[in-house]
Write an enzyme that holds these catalytic residues in place. Sequence first.
Site, PDB file in Angstrom:
ATOM      1  N   THR A 194      -0.833  -8.820   1.668  1.00 49.99           N
ATOM      2  CA  THR A 194       0.194  -7.844   1.269  1.00 49.99           C
ATOM      3  C   THR A 194       0.114  -6.435   2.219  1.00 49.99           C
ATOM      4  OG1 THR A 194      -1.401  -7.127  -0.452  1.00 49.99           O
ATOM      5  CG2 THR A 194       0.256  -8.504  -1.395  1.00 49.99           C
ATOM      6  N   LYS A 220      -8.169 -11.258  -0.178  1.00 52.62           N
ATOM      7  CA  LYS A 220      -7.397 -10.388   0.312  1.00 52.62           C
ATOM      8  C   LYS A 220      -7.506  -9.227  -0.422  1.00 52.62           C
ATOM      9  CE  LYS A 220      -3.700  -9.333  -1.380  1.00 52.62           C
ATOM     10  NZ  LYS A 220      -3.451  -8.108  -2.127  1.00 52.62           N
ATOM     11  N   THR A 241      -4.779  -5.414  -5.274  1.00 55.59           N
ATOM     12  CA  THR A 241      -5.545  -6.501  -5.944  1.00 55.59           C
ATOM     13  C   THR A 241      -6.284  -7.235  -4.999  1.00 55.59           C
ATOM     14  OG1 THR A 241      -3.593  -7.091  -7.310  1.00 55.59           O
ATOM     15  CG2 THR A 241      -4.999  -9.027  -7.192  1.00 55.59           C
ATOM     16  N   GLU A 329      -6.926   0.686   2.823  1.00 54.36           N
ATOM     17  CA  GLU A 329      -5.466   1.324   3.285  1.00 54.36           C
ATOM     18  C   GLU A 329      -5.849   2.799   3.816  1.00 54.36           C
ATOM     19  OE1 GLU A 329      -2.492  -0.884   0.153  1.00 54.36           O
ATOM     20  OE2 GLU A 329      -3.258   1.010  -0.433  1.00 54.36           O
ATOM     21  N   ASN A 459       0.633   4.518  -0.440  1.00 53.31           N
ATOM     22  CA  ASN A 459       0.765   4.341  -1.860  1.00 53.31           C
ATOM     23  C   ASN A 459       1.880   5.068  -2.690  1.00 53.31           C
ATOM     24  OD1 ASN A 459      -1.308   2.292  -2.813  1.00 53.31           O
ATOM     25  ND2 ASN A 459      -2.555   3.647  -1.318  1.00 53.31           N
ATOM     26  N   SER A 464       9.114   0.690  -1.648  1.00 51.02           N
ATOM     27  CA  SER A 464      10.427   0.685  -1.168  1.00 51.02           C
ATOM     28  C   SER A 464      10.319  -0.219   0.213  1.00 51.02           C
ATOM     29  CB  SER A 464      10.492   2.339  -0.644  1.00 51.02           C
ATOM     30  OG  SER A 464       9.712   2.781   0.038  1.00 51.02           O
TER      31      SER A 464
END
Length: 464
Positions: A194, A220, A241, A329, A459, A464
């Site tokens: 993702t 992942k 996740t 991230e 985040n 979007s």
Amino acid sequence: MNRFGPSVWHRFSSTSSSPTFVAKPAPAKARHHVQIPNTSFPHGYSLTGVHCGVKKNPSILDLTVILSTSSKPASAAACFTRNAFKAAPVLVSQDVLEKSAGRARAIVTNSGCANAVTGKQGLEDAWAMVKATDALLPKSEASEATHDTFVMSTGVIGQNLPISKILSGISSLVPSSLGSDFAAWERAAKAFMTTDTFPKLRARTFSLGGQTFRMAGMDKGAGMIHPDMGPPTHPSQLHATLLGCILTDAAVSPQALQSALTYAVDRSFNSISVDGDMSTNDTIVVLANGAAAGETKEIEEHDPLFPAFREELTSFAAELAQLVVRDGEGATKFVTVSVEGAPTFTDAHRVASKISTSALVKTALYGEDANWGRILAATGSVPLSTPIDPYRVNVTFVPADGSTPLPVLVRGEPELVDEVRAKEILSEEDFEIKVDLGLGSECAQYWTCDFSYEYVRINGDYRS
């Protein structure tokens, strides 16, 4: 009177001034994706990753199918999220594991939509994915009484799957479209992704009883990472996740495989944190098809080979889990939090978890500020089986390059910290925070990262 001096309490203060620093970009992470020799992958598996239309961009893979091609169903084990809002694929996979008595032949995964908090329709869609993948298996080996496929999904919560596209993607697969070489494994790992910046794929060979076996896996995750997973009936002990699968050609019984995985997950996937948020979809599945050994007897828990297999699985799971943190991230740091001298493993694990999820600690790591008072505050907030004695606690920053560690607290007494040296250590991408509680002999590790401006941007704009 406070036993710590003014300079120490300045460290604890949430209002103390901090140096001005500029936003730092995350280090390049593509180097963590490595070419793996075809000979390292386990025998008896065929897999691929394709685009089926969950994601809008046709160049991005979003569906993974993995089949065990051995003559008998593989032993299966799994650990699932303990989140109260378990996603539909988690509930369905739990049912598959229970009703099959720990035997399975396939895994199907989609990315781009989590199929979580989707009610009755979500369950129907997850079962449809299972049945469509079951249909790819030889009819003589598929059971009508049970299902042979685990299902996993990842992506946005609260949206229904474009199930017709997924089912078309599964049914369009033919044996020639699946493979067992590096390219096939790479496609499967890419279809898991993702917000990940690289496919997380590893493989290794290992020996048990003089015979060579292979183990490979993919996972992942980059955000919504603080797993707390266990088998469906296992009581909670520990706290994007995280999805993962590990495949081996060793022969291990279902009961021994589940025991080994539960042990391994507590020391790997349940020991990582990017942001402290547990997902609705976290799932780790292991298949052991025995393809390397033919008719060799399956390893049982009482078997002398079992501890060695469990350690191989634990080590491999930790390697995969650490890749998730490295791809956190916006992360600029990979930090090992080691807690030693604890009364129990659970005590050590809980303290390491608390330090790893502290927003104050993680922002200090981003600012490369050796604010060890925040580490102590996090440590002291955890109730343990034996109360902490502040006079026994040590805190040390350990550089990854093997150079001299930097103690900042020794038996409850603050050291005169060389701030320049501290800045040097914390400016590196990898380093360790070591906390010795002085209460026992048990230890645990957590792997975490920092909080950056980029994490907030990702985040704040996820849908979007």
